[in-house]
Write a protein that holds these residues in place. Structure first.
Motif, PDB file in Angstrom:
ATOM      1  N   LYS A 182     -16.428 -16.782   3.899  1.00  0.00           N
ATOM      2  CA  LYS A 182     -17.898 -16.770   3.882  1.00  0.00           C
ATOM      3  C   LYS A 182     -18.483 -18.180   3.923  1.00  0.00           C
ATOM      4  O   LYS A 182     -19.380 -18.472   4.705  1.00  0.00           O
ATOM      5  CB  LYS A 182     -18.387 -16.031   2.624  1.00  0.00           C
ATOM      6  CG  LYS A 182     -18.037 -14.551   2.627  1.00  0.00           C
ATOM      7  CD  LYS A 182     -18.533 -13.847   1.390  1.00  0.00           C
ATOM      8  CE  LYS A 182     -17.717 -14.201   0.164  1.00  0.00           C
ATOM      9  NZ  LYS A 182     -18.215 -13.587  -1.062  1.00  0.00           N
ATOM     10  N   GLU A 183     -17.943 -19.047   3.052  1.00  0.00           N
ATOM     11  CA  GLU A 183     -18.484 -20.402   2.937  1.00  0.00           C
ATOM     12  C   GLU A 183     -18.352 -21.200   4.233  1.00  0.00           C
ATOM     13  O   GLU A 183     -19.177 -22.055   4.520  1.00  0.00           O
ATOM     14  CB  GLU A 183     -17.766 -21.170   1.818  1.00  0.00           C
ATOM     15  CG  GLU A 183     -18.048 -20.633   0.434  1.00  0.00           C
ATOM     16  CD  GLU A 183     -19.412 -21.057  -0.067  1.00  0.00           C
ATOM     17  OE1 GLU A 183     -19.595 -22.261  -0.286  1.00  0.00           O
ATOM     18  OE2 GLU A 183     -20.270 -20.188  -0.219  1.00  0.00           O
ATOM     19  N   MET A 192     -19.462 -26.324  14.707  1.00  0.00           N
ATOM     20  CA  MET A 192     -18.131 -25.746  14.804  1.00  0.00           C
ATOM     21  C   MET A 192     -18.272 -24.290  15.217  1.00  0.00           C
ATOM     22  O   MET A 192     -18.970 -23.522  14.541  1.00  0.00           O
ATOM     23  CB  MET A 192     -17.411 -25.848  13.456  1.00  0.00           C
ATOM     24  CG  MET A 192     -16.838 -27.233  13.239  1.00  0.00           C
ATOM     25  SD  MET A 192     -16.422 -27.549  11.541  1.00  0.00           S
ATOM     26  CE  MET A 192     -17.604 -28.815  11.142  1.00  0.00           C
ATOM     27  N   ALA A 193     -17.604 -23.910  16.280  1.00  0.00           N
ATOM     28  CA  ALA A 193     -17.898 -22.616  16.900  1.00  0.00           C
ATOM     29  C   ALA A 193     -17.234 -21.465  16.157  1.00  0.00           C
ATOM     30  O   ALA A 193     -16.508 -20.673  16.740  1.00  0.00           O
ATOM     31  CB  ALA A 193     -17.481 -22.636  18.368  1.00  0.00           C
ATOM     32  N   GLU A 194     -17.479 -21.369  14.870  1.00  0.00           N
ATOM     33  CA  GLU A 194     -16.960 -20.246  14.114  1.00  0.00           C
ATOM     34  C   GLU A 194     -17.952 -19.076  14.226  1.00  0.00           C
ATOM     35  O   GLU A 194     -18.898 -19.129  14.991  1.00  0.00           O
ATOM     36  CB  GLU A 194     -16.594 -20.634  12.673  1.00  0.00           C
ATOM     37  CG  GLU A 194     -17.585 -21.487  11.939  1.00  0.00           C
ATOM     38  CD  GLU A 194     -18.838 -20.732  11.658  1.00  0.00           C
ATOM     39  OE1 GLU A 194     -19.855 -21.056  12.330  1.00  0.00           O
ATOM     40  OE2 GLU A 194     -18.817 -19.811  10.827  1.00  0.00           O
ATOM     41  N   LEU A 195     -17.757 -18.051  13.439  1.00  0.00           N
ATOM     42  CA  LEU A 195     -18.480 -16.804  13.654  1.00  0.00           C
ATOM     43  C   LEU A 195     -20.003 -16.942  13.576  1.00  0.00           C
ATOM     44  O   LEU A 195     -20.731 -16.422  14.426  1.00  0.00           O
ATOM     45  CB  LEU A 195     -17.972 -15.772  12.632  1.00  0.00           C
ATOM     46  CG  LEU A 195     -18.448 -14.344  12.808  1.00  0.00           C
ATOM     47  CD1 LEU A 195     -18.258 -13.857  14.233  1.00  0.00           C
ATOM     48  CD2 LEU A 195     -17.715 -13.439  11.831  1.00  0.00           C
ATOM     49  N   ALA A 217     -22.473 -10.098  10.359  1.00  0.00           N
ATOM     50  CA  ALA A 217     -22.399  -9.563   8.994  1.00  0.00           C
ATOM     51  C   ALA A 217     -21.329  -8.485   8.903  1.00  0.00           C
ATOM     52  O   ALA A 217     -20.514  -8.482   7.975  1.00  0.00           O
ATOM     53  CB  ALA A 217     -23.762  -8.999   8.587  1.00  0.00           C
ATOM     54  N   LEU A 218     -21.328  -7.587   9.904  1.00  0.00           N
ATOM     55  CA  LEU A 218     -20.339  -6.510   9.917  1.00  0.00           C
ATOM     56  C   LEU A 218     -18.911  -7.063   9.948  1.00  0.00           C
ATOM     57  O   LEU A 218     -18.033  -6.588   9.245  1.00  0.00           O
ATOM     58  CB  LEU A 218     -20.554  -5.618  11.145  1.00  0.00           C
ATOM     59  CG  LEU A 218     -21.552  -4.476  10.958  1.00  0.00           C
ATOM     60  CD1 LEU A 218     -21.825  -3.799  12.305  1.00  0.00           C
ATOM     61  CD2 LEU A 218     -21.003  -3.463   9.959  1.00  0.00           C
ATOM     62  N   ILE A 223     -13.779  -8.076   7.213  1.00  0.00           N
ATOM     63  CA  ILE A 223     -12.642  -8.931   6.819  1.00  0.00           C
ATOM     64  C   ILE A 223     -12.525  -8.967   5.299  1.00  0.00           C
ATOM     65  O   ILE A 223     -11.470  -8.734   4.720  1.00  0.00           O
ATOM     66  CB  ILE A 223     -12.827 -10.368   7.356  1.00  0.00           C
ATOM     67  CG1 ILE A 223     -12.793 -10.387   8.894  1.00  0.00           C
ATOM     68  CG2 ILE A 223     -11.737 -11.286   6.793  1.00  0.00           C
ATOM     69  CD1 ILE A 223     -13.233 -11.711   9.491  1.00  0.00           C
ATOM     70  N   ASN A 224     -13.662  -9.246   4.645  1.00  0.00           N
ATOM     71  CA  ASN A 224     -13.600  -9.568   3.221  1.00  0.00           C
ATOM     72  C   ASN A 224     -13.452  -8.368   2.299  1.00  0.00           C
ATOM     73  O   ASN A 224     -12.756  -8.434   1.299  1.00  0.00           O
ATOM     74  CB  ASN A 224     -14.838 -10.370   2.818  1.00  0.00           C
ATOM     75  CG  ASN A 224     -14.771 -11.791   3.362  1.00  0.00           C
ATOM     76  OD1 ASN A 224     -13.686 -12.298   3.613  1.00  0.00           O
ATOM     77  ND2 ASN A 224     -15.911 -12.404   3.558  1.00  0.00           N
ATOM     78  N   TYR A 225     -14.123  -7.277   2.651  1.00  0.00           N
ATOM     79  CA  TYR A 225     -14.066  -6.126   1.745  1.00  0.00           C
ATOM     80  C   TYR A 225     -12.653  -5.559   1.621  1.00  0.00           C
ATOM     81  O   TYR A 225     -12.132  -5.451   0.504  1.00  0.00           O
ATOM     82  CB  TYR A 225     -15.070  -5.055   2.164  1.00  0.00           C
ATOM     83  CG  TYR A 225     -15.106  -3.896   1.206  1.00  0.00           C
ATOM     84  CD1 TYR A 225     -15.710  -4.032  -0.048  1.00  0.00           C
ATOM     85  CD2 TYR A 225     -14.518  -2.685   1.539  1.00  0.00           C
ATOM     86  CE1 TYR A 225     -15.715  -2.979  -0.944  1.00  0.00           C
ATOM     87  CE2 TYR A 225     -14.522  -1.620   0.653  1.00  0.00           C
ATOM     88  CZ  TYR A 225     -15.132  -1.768  -0.580  1.00  0.00           C
ATOM     89  OH  TYR A 225     -15.127  -0.741  -1.470  1.00  0.00           O
ATOM     90  N   PRO A 226     -12.001  -5.256   2.752  1.00  0.00           N
ATOM     91  CA  PRO A 226     -10.611  -4.768   2.622  1.00  0.00           C
ATOM     92  C   PRO A 226      -9.708  -5.806   1.957  1.00  0.00           C
ATOM     93  O   PRO A 226      -8.847  -5.460   1.149  1.00  0.00           O
ATOM     94  CB  PRO A 226     -10.167  -4.541   4.070  1.00  0.00           C
ATOM     95  CG  PRO A 226     -11.422  -4.467   4.852  1.00  0.00           C
ATOM     96  CD  PRO A 226     -12.435  -5.293   4.155  1.00  0.00           C
TER      97      PRO A 226
END
Lengths: 244, 248
Positions: A182-183, A192-195, A217-218, A223-226
């Motif tokens: 997230k950070e 930086m071409a991240e999400l 967001a989806l 990624i993070n919830y699972p």
């Protein structure tokens, strides 16, 4: 899949106007890779400095303890964005990385390295506190037993305390990666071409103002919830195995 | 098996916490000879464990001297690690290393400190485990063992260093009653084999039977010191009389 045909007639301000996915899907996938790489690499890089900081923090020497305390305080009490900017423009303004170095053909090192360094320095302050807690959670009797056998302080740390501490902190360490996923979105501000950057780019290029962020967001959520659920499960199992 | 060779001499040791607010030890002096078994008794908080832990500097005395083989361990220039190798310690809560197997627990220190090769340490470990009848547990982890087994392994782990003295800090206090004897039996064997031992214990029967000398402590001081028969049968100090009337 005909994304344009399905979503094309939705308003550009709609949450669900995913018509850009056909054209930009591959770009977004690359961006996910970038994000994951930033998060994982920076936490991995943070582990050794964090271990050092944690052991320094537990030292009896006031100077050693103070240096580590100051570092942790500094990085935990200032915003990551500020740290990133200072490291990017300050440190890597002085140390130039050649522009043509590329990782996997789509990640320019001249941006990736400063980003990873900033995230790792920041993360090491947090991971240091995780390690410190993990070390303190190991029963003092373990150290006493090791020392009473004649092992020097650092040997008893290395052979007896740390192996038990590291097992205790693995879930917290995995959570730090989740946090970093997230950070790392903050790296978008420095190109930086991240999400997050990719979502912004798509929004700018297509005039679809909202849906790219919905997609981002989806993806973050998926990624993070699972991941955090999996960590919780591992943690529960470890606690069960700990009954002795 | 009391000889005249002095192994440990404690001279006027004081231990204070919180800048003198709490006085755990209030000037204790004590001599332990080679081959001697010394039992330390007294109510909780009397300072007996603190004194024992001072012997190998797990607690650093505020003042006083602790001579081991003639070297003052309280001297800051002394490398305490070298001397601790010769002083085995057994704890109330065993403190086996849970991430190591029984054999690794036993061989860790001798091998790491290069006192023995891996094979030598292993052989010694097997020998010791055989002696306590736990050879079949060599590759188990401590969490698979009963309390009595854990404590016997902890004793063996200390013995693997081939110490000159064994320090026992309430070794049976955390055990279920039915496991106390297996540990006391092993300690009895050690005493018979001539090991120098200092034992903090609440097991008065054991102290009486095995110890050459019993020390009674209260309030951070050694109040009485005598052979077990004299100390238990004709106590002099009123605190000791009071203590014995409650525990015997």
């Amino acid at each position: 899949m005909d994304w344009e045909g399905i979503f094309g007639n939705l308003s550009p301000a709609s949450f669900f106007n995913f018509s850009f996915l056909g054209e930009y899907g591959k770009y977004l996938l690359q961006a996910i890779g970038y994000t994951l790489l930033l998060a994982v690499v920076s936490v991995l890089l943070a582990i050794l400095p964090a271990l050092l900081l944690a052991i320094m923090r537990l030292s009896k020497n006031k100077l050693v303890k103070g240096i580590s305390g100051a570092y942790i305080a500094l990085f935990r009490s200032t915003p990551l964005l500020v740290q990133l900017s200072i490291i990017y423009f300050g440190l890597f303004g002085a140390v130039r990385i050649p522009n043509n170095w590329q990782l996997f053909g789509f990640i320019p090192m001249s941006r990736f390295i400063p980003g990873v360094v900033a995230l790792a320095l920041n993360s090491s302050a947090y991971v240091a506190e995780i390690f410190r807690g993990g070390i303190l959670a190991v029963d003092i009797g373990q150290t006493e037993a090791a020392r009473s056998l004649g092992l020097p302080a650092w040997a008893s740390m290395k052979l007896v305390v740390l192996p038990q501490a590291i097992k205790n902190v693995l879930p917290a360490l995995a959570n730090e990666i989740v946090t970093m996923v997230k950070e790392s979105s903050i790296c978008s501000t420095l190109g930086m071409a991240e999400l997050m950057f990719a979502a912004k780019t798509v929004a700018g290029a297509t005039y679809i103002t909202l849906a790219p962020y919905t997609v981002a967001a989806l993806i973050y959520f998926c990624i993070n919830y699972p991941a955090s659920k999996a960590i919780e499960a591992v943690e529960r199992r470890m606690r069960r195995g700990d009954k002795r | 098996m009391v000889t005249n060779d002095e192994l440990i001499r404690v001279v006027d040791v004081k231990k204070e916490y919180n800048h003198g607010e709490i006085k755990a030890l209030n000037g204790c002096s004590l001599t332990v000879h080679k081959g001697e078994v010394v039992a330390m008794c007294g109510p909780s908080g009397s300072g007996k464990s603190t004194l024992l832990r001072c012997l190998n500097m797990l607690e650093v005395p505020t003042s006083g001297h602790i001579y081991f083989d003639g070297v003052d361990l309280a001297d800051k220039n002394v490398d305490i690690n070298l001397h601790r190798r010769k002083m085995g310690m057994v704890f109330q809560h065993f403190n086996l290393f849970p991430h190591k197997t029984v054999m690794q627990n036993i061989t860790l220190a001798p091998v790491y400190l290069k006192l023995k090769t891996k094979e030598e340490a292993r052989k010694k470990g097997e020998e010791l485990l055989k002696r306590i009848g736990l050879s079949n547990k060599a590759n188990e982890y401590p969490n698979m063992l009963s309390g009595g087994q854990k404590q016997r392994i902890a004793i063996v782990r200390a013995l693997a260093m081939e110490p000159e003295v064994m320090l026992f800090d309430e070794p049976t206090s955390a055990l279920d009653p039915e496991m106390v004897n297996e540990v006391l039996d092993l300690m009895r064997d050690l005493a018979k084999a001539g090991m120098t031992m200092v034992v903090v214990t609440h097991e008065m029967g054991f102290a009486r039977e095995v110890a050459d000398r019993v020390i009674f402590m209260d309030g951070g001081q050694i109040l009485e010191e005598n052979t077990p028969d004299l100390l238990f049968d004709s106590p002099q100090h009123p605190r000791l009389k009071d203590f014995l009337s409650k525990v015997l």
